[in-house]
Design a protein around this motif. Structure first.
Motif, PDB file in Angstrom:
ATOM      1  N   UNK A   1       0.850  -1.187   0.000  1.00 37.74           N
ATOM      2  CA  UNK A   1       0.000   0.000   0.000  1.00 37.74           C
ATOM      3  C   UNK A   1       0.888   1.239   0.000  1.00 37.74           C
ATOM      4  N   UNK A   2       0.759   2.059  -1.021  1.00 31.71           N
ATOM      5  CA  UNK A   2       1.554   3.289  -1.132  1.00 31.71           C
ATOM      6  C   UNK A   2       1.304   4.257   0.018  1.00 31.71           C
ATOM      7  N   UNK A   3       0.194   4.112   0.709  1.00 30.66           N
ATOM      8  CA  UNK A   3      -0.092   4.990   1.846  1.00 30.66           C
ATOM      9  C   UNK A   3       0.880   4.760   2.999  1.00 30.66           C
ATOM     10  N   UNK A   4       1.448   3.555   3.093  1.00 33.21           N
ATOM     11  CA  UNK A   4       2.342   3.262   4.216  1.00 33.21           C
ATOM     12  C   UNK A   4       3.626   4.091   4.151  1.00 33.21           C
TER      13      UNK A   4
ATOM     14  N   UNK B   1       2.734   7.642   5.057  1.00 42.95           N
ATOM     15  CA  UNK B   1       2.566   7.856   6.501  1.00 42.95           C
ATOM     16  C   UNK B   1       3.920   7.997   7.177  1.00 42.95           C
ATOM     17  N   UNK B   2       4.871   7.164   6.759  1.00 43.46           N
ATOM     18  CA  UNK B   2       6.228   7.228   7.328  1.00 43.46           C
ATOM     19  C   UNK B   2       6.861   8.591   7.061  1.00 43.46           C
ATOM     20  N   UNK B   3       6.747   9.053   5.818  1.00 45.55           N
ATOM     21  CA  UNK B   3       7.314  10.364   5.464  1.00 45.55           C
ATOM     22  C   UNK B   3       6.653  11.494   6.247  1.00 45.55           C
ATOM     23  N   UNK B   4       5.376  11.325   6.548  1.00 42.01           N
ATOM     24  CA  UNK B   4       4.638  12.345   7.292  1.00 42.01           C
ATOM     25  C   UNK B   4       4.787  12.185   8.807  1.00 42.01           C
ATOM     26  N   UNK B   5       5.554  11.189   9.224  1.00 43.84           N
ATOM     27  CA  UNK B   5       5.720  10.891  10.663  1.00 43.84           C
ATOM     28  C   UNK B   5       4.367  10.703  11.347  1.00 43.84           C
ATOM     29  N   UNK B   6       3.492   9.984  10.658  1.00 38.36           N
ATOM     30  CA  UNK B   6       2.147   9.758  11.179  1.00 38.36           C
ATOM     31  C   UNK B   6       1.857   8.265  11.227  1.00 38.36           C
TER      32      UNK B   6
ATOM     33  N   UNK C   1      -3.055   8.637   9.092  1.00 41.28           N
ATOM     34  CA  UNK C   1      -2.689   9.195   7.795  1.00 41.28           C
ATOM     35  C   UNK C   1      -3.666   8.769   6.697  1.00 41.28           C
ATOM     36  N   UNK C   2      -4.027   7.500   6.684  1.00 42.16           N
ATOM     37  CA  UNK C   2      -4.906   6.965   5.636  1.00 42.16           C
ATOM     38  C   UNK C   2      -5.770   5.847   6.215  1.00 42.16           C
ATOM     39  N   UNK C   3      -6.770   6.194   7.024  1.00 39.28           N
ATOM     40  CA  UNK C   3      -7.547   5.160   7.731  1.00 39.28           C
ATOM     41  C   UNK C   3      -8.322   4.209   6.820  1.00 39.28           C
ATOM     42  N   UNK C   4      -8.590   4.598   5.609  1.00 36.67           N
ATOM     43  CA  UNK C   4      -9.339   3.737   4.682  1.00 36.67           C
ATOM     44  C   UNK C   4      -8.429   3.017   3.681  1.00 36.67           C
ATOM     45  N   UNK C   5      -7.108   3.126   3.871  1.00 39.92           N
ATOM     46  CA  UNK C   5      -6.188   2.473   2.931  1.00 39.92           C
ATOM     47  C   UNK C   5      -6.319   0.952   3.032  1.00 39.92           C
TER      48      UNK C   5
END
Length: 144
Positions: free
Chosen positions: A101-104, A107-112, A117-121
């Motif tokens: 999942x590209x959202x992961x 999230x890491x880059x955003x420190x979240x 960061x992406x609850x529906x991912x």
């Protein structure tokens, strides 16, 4: 850490989830003493699968009631089949599958946290489903 885990294990309603390194060191320190389940998170590559197999064997040697694999960063059916075949060959349960999942990385880059960061991912949803199965639906009831 052992005292936190020990305190959480006193009640059936308490759940303590530990994300540890892919190293046997934490097992030798007694962190698994109160554990009911150990998931070895693996990726569909031999080195990762082999590390997961060794961790699962250690968990079994420690007498953990349930030891299983969770396939992570699965991109396609070929990846999933590789993990399934490995698990079957080594008599390991495959407890869940988390898709790539590209959202992961985002999230890491955003420190979240991924759930923030992406609850529906796809990955967050898959992890939630695994948690629901592990808790016997209790987690789903609490969200309703």
């Amino acid at each position: 850490m052992r005292s936190v885990i020990g305190a959480a294990s006193e009640s059936a309603e308490d759940v303590c989830i530990l994300d540890t390194e892919a190293s046997p060191e934490h097992l030798s320190r007694g962190t698994a003493r109160h554990a009911d389940v150990m998931f070895a998170v693996v990726e569909p590559y031999f080195k990762s699968l082999e590390t997961g197999r060794r961790m699962a064997a250690l968990g079994r040697d420690l007498g953990l009631p349930r030891v299983a694999l969770v396939a992570n960063k699965i991109r396609d059916d070929h990846d999933l089949e590789a993990v399934r075949e490995f698990a079957e060959q080594h008599e390991l349960e495959l407890a869940g599958v988390v898709p790539f999942d590209e959202a992961m990385p985002g999230a890491e880059r955003a420190s979240a946290a991924p759930i923030d960061f992406a609850p529906e991912s796809n990955a967050v949803v898959a992890i939630g489903q695994l948690a629901d199965r592990l808790l016997g639906g209790r987690n789903a009831d609490e969200r309703a």
